[in-house]
Design an enzyme around this catalytic site. Structure first.
Site, PDB file in Angstrom:
ATOM      1  CB  ALA A  26       9.537  -6.853   8.063  1.00 21.67           C
ATOM      2  CB  THR A  27       7.175 -11.771   7.232  1.00 21.06           C
ATOM      3  OG1 THR A  27       6.136 -10.813   7.435  1.00 21.06           O
ATOM      4  CG2 THR A  27       6.746 -13.123   7.763  1.00 21.06           C
ATOM      5  CG  ASN A  77       2.029  -3.405  13.850  1.00 19.69           C
ATOM      6  OD1 ASN A  77       2.674  -3.752  14.836  1.00 19.69           O
ATOM      7  ND2 ASN A  77       1.031  -4.115  13.377  1.00 19.69           N
ATOM      8  CD  GLN A  83       4.432   0.194  10.822  1.00 19.69           C
ATOM      9  OE1 GLN A  83       4.472   1.320  10.343  1.00 19.69           O
ATOM     10  NE2 GLN A  83       3.713  -0.770  10.284  1.00 19.69           N
ATOM     11  CB  SER A 133       9.439  -4.138   5.474  1.00 17.93           C
ATOM     12  OG  SER A 133       8.797  -4.596   4.316  1.00 17.93           O
ATOM     13  CG  HIS A 193       5.483  -3.326   1.989  1.00 17.67           C
ATOM     14  ND1 HIS A 193       4.216  -3.121   2.476  1.00 17.67           N
ATOM     15  CD2 HIS A 193       5.972  -4.380   2.675  1.00 17.67           C
ATOM     16  CE1 HIS A 193       3.952  -4.020   3.415  1.00 17.67           C
ATOM     17  NE2 HIS A 193       5.016  -4.797   3.556  1.00 17.67           N
ATOM     18  CB  THR A 253      18.188 -15.137  -8.080  1.00 13.37           C
ATOM     19  OG1 THR A 253      18.776 -16.339  -8.560  1.00 13.37           O
ATOM     20  CG2 THR A 253      18.513 -13.981  -9.006  1.00 13.37           C
ATOM     21  CB  CYS A 289      -2.458 -10.268   9.646  1.00  8.93           C
ATOM     22  SG  CYS A 289      -0.987  -9.317   9.930  1.00  8.93           S
TER      23      CYS A 289
HETATM   24  C1  LIG Z   1       4.417  -4.783   8.219  1.00 11.42           C
HETATM   25  C2  LIG Z   1       5.134  -5.257   9.403  1.00 11.42           C
HETATM   26  C3  LIG Z   1       5.817  -6.484   9.397  1.00 11.42           C
HETATM   27  C4  LIG Z   1       5.796  -7.394   8.199  1.00 11.42           C
HETATM   28  O1  LIG Z   1       6.490  -6.822   7.120  1.00 11.42           O
HETATM   29  P1  LIG Z   1       6.444  -7.456   5.664  1.00 11.42           P
HETATM   30  O2  LIG Z   1       7.542  -6.778   4.937  1.00 11.42           O
HETATM   31  O3  LIG Z   1       5.084  -7.122   5.130  1.00 11.42           O
HETATM   32  O4  LIG Z   1       6.654  -8.924   5.796  1.00 11.42           O
HETATM   33  C5  LIG Z   1       6.499  -6.852  10.539  1.00 11.42           C
HETATM   34  N1  LIG Z   1       6.521  -6.071  11.637  1.00 11.42           N
HETATM   35  C6  LIG Z   1       5.883  -4.889  11.678  1.00 11.42           C
HETATM   36  C7  LIG Z   1       5.965  -4.053  12.914  1.00 11.42           C
HETATM   37  C8  LIG Z   1       5.165  -4.452  10.575  1.00 11.42           C
HETATM   38  O5  LIG Z   1       4.523  -3.288  10.631  1.00 11.42           O
END
Ligand SMILES: *Cc1c(COP(=O)(O)O)cnc(C)c1O
Length: 409
Positions: A94-95, A174, A202, A222, A224, A263, A349
């Protein structure tokens, strides 16, 4: 699957040669930081590391097979959010998706304007990126929120000016689980012909998110955070009404329609797709189950410790509880809690850098109250027994701390 999977897993753990400690996943109350990869997802990914190792961009049997697997995953993800598969751009998470959306729109729409509107409670991936952009000349408005974590939509509308190109607001927070009124935000954006980017990391996989109904133009999510592997994410980019323009930020071989070269992560993407399918199947039952467990946890902790809920409880994700405990020493509260249960004091973080949560601060909470706040985020590994244990442990820790602080021990 279960037994053979466990056998296979213990073999792999031994073979990895890493000193791994056995942990009880039921005591993990930090699903908003990351989620365990679903067993079925691990199995789906497995062949794509070894036997089917092709580069999805290669023009031969190995490449075609990988490309077909990626195509299926793209369809699975598109189905989850009601998009077209051509509208899904794979990234590393997501970042990266957020960076591509914000920087890509600023670059592509430089001729139209240079103003972005976002909110003080966004994820750092958004806030740090807009801060960076503002140093390079983008005008950024950070909307405030009230004590409930809600923003004022009238204020949002009043902030829009002729040079506004983008409204960037998240789907669900989040740290608090608060859900934004996405449809209303989208309709304001539409009325003023401004693009709407939504960080739905989220929300996707947890609640119904449909880019067409919700009228979202760009959306980050994202793998994960929804029981898929780390290092994979996606950016939804709308292709019609309007067709969103985006300037690529990573250049190279022109992968992902030229928007994200490099890739692609075939095993990761296959896992992400499988994770999406499982989320769709389990969404309703899992939401109901987790809401009951969360409510039990929350009401027991409120009655057992005098804790209060941070933020509104009316528009909130079912598996999240952000509670403020009536203790002075918030950092010892966290230290003692994490002895037994995995919880956090906010975003991953901010706890790594021990900065008090910017989200709770934006809600007007004083530093002390922010530091004595704990986020519990439940998920698939959460059992009723684990919730009982979490309640007991937390009540004991808070009672101890209160007694120490009152000088009675
Ligand atoms: C975890 C999170 C991100 C970052 O996601 P990554 O895949 O770890 O880079 C961004 N925004 C929100 C709201 C998140 O919870």
């Amino acid at each position: 699957m279960g037994e053979r999977y466990d056998e296979c897993l213990s073999f792999l753990i031994t073979a990895s040669g890493l000193p791994l400690q056995k942990m009880d996943a039921a005591l993990y109350f930090d699903h908003n930081s990351t989620t365990p990869v679903d067993e079925a997802v691990v199995q789906a990914m497995f062949p794509w590391f070894h036997q089917q190792f092709g580069n999805a961009a290669s023009n031969h049997m190995f490449g075609w097979q990988a490309a077909e697997a990626v195509n299926i995953a793209r369809e699975q993800l598109a189905a989850l959010i009601s998009a077209e598969k051509e509208e899904i751009i794979f990234t590393s998470g997501a970042t990266e998706s957020i960076n591509l959306a914000l920087r890509g729109v600023v670059d592509a729409y430089a001729g139209k304007g240079n103003h972005i509107i976002t909110c003080a409670t966004e994820h750092k991936a958004v806030l740090d990126t807009v801060e960076h952009l503002s140093k390079r000349g983008t005008r950024v408005t950070l909307l405030p929120v009230n004590a409930n974590g809600e923003m004022d939509l009238k204020e949002l509308e009043q902030t829009i000016s002729p040079d506004t190109i983008l409204i960037a607001l998240m789907y669900a927070n989040n740290e608090t689980g608060i859900i934004h009124p996405v449809e209303q935000i989208a309709s304001i954006a539409k009325q003023h012909r401004v693009l709407f980017f939504c960080d739905a990391t989220q929300a996707v996989g947890k609640i119904p998110v449909h880019v067409l109904n919700d009228d979202i133009d760009l959306m980050a999510f994202s793998s994960h955070k929804m029981y898929g592997p780390k290092g994979v994410g996606a950016l939804y980019v709308r292709r019609k009404n309007p067709r969103v323009k985006l300037t690529e930020q990573i250049t190279g071989g022109g992968h992902e329609r030229g928007l994200r070269s490099g890739t692609i992560n075939v095993p990761g993407i296959v896992g992400f797709g499988k994770a999406a399918t499982i989320c769709m199947e389990q969404m309703q039952t899992e939401t109901t189950r987790l809401e009951a467990l969360r409510n039990q946890l929350e009401s027991s902790l409120i009655s057992g410790t005098g804790a209060t809920v941070n933020g509104t409880t009316t528009h909130r994700l079912a598996h999240v509880s952000n509670l403020q405990f009536p203790v002075q020493n918030g950092s010892s509260l966290l230290t003692r809690l994490i002895h037994k249960i995995a919880v956090s004091s906010g975003s991953a973080c901010s706890s790594a850098s021990t900065q008090p949560s910017h989200v709770l601060k934006a809600m007007g909470m004083p530093d002390g109250a922010v530091k004595s706040s704990i986020r519990f985020s439940l998920g698939r590994t959460t059992t009723p027994e684990a919730v009982e244990q979490a309640i007991q442990h937390t009540v004991t820790v808070v009672e101890q701390l209160l007694a120490e602080e009152a000088g009675t021990v």
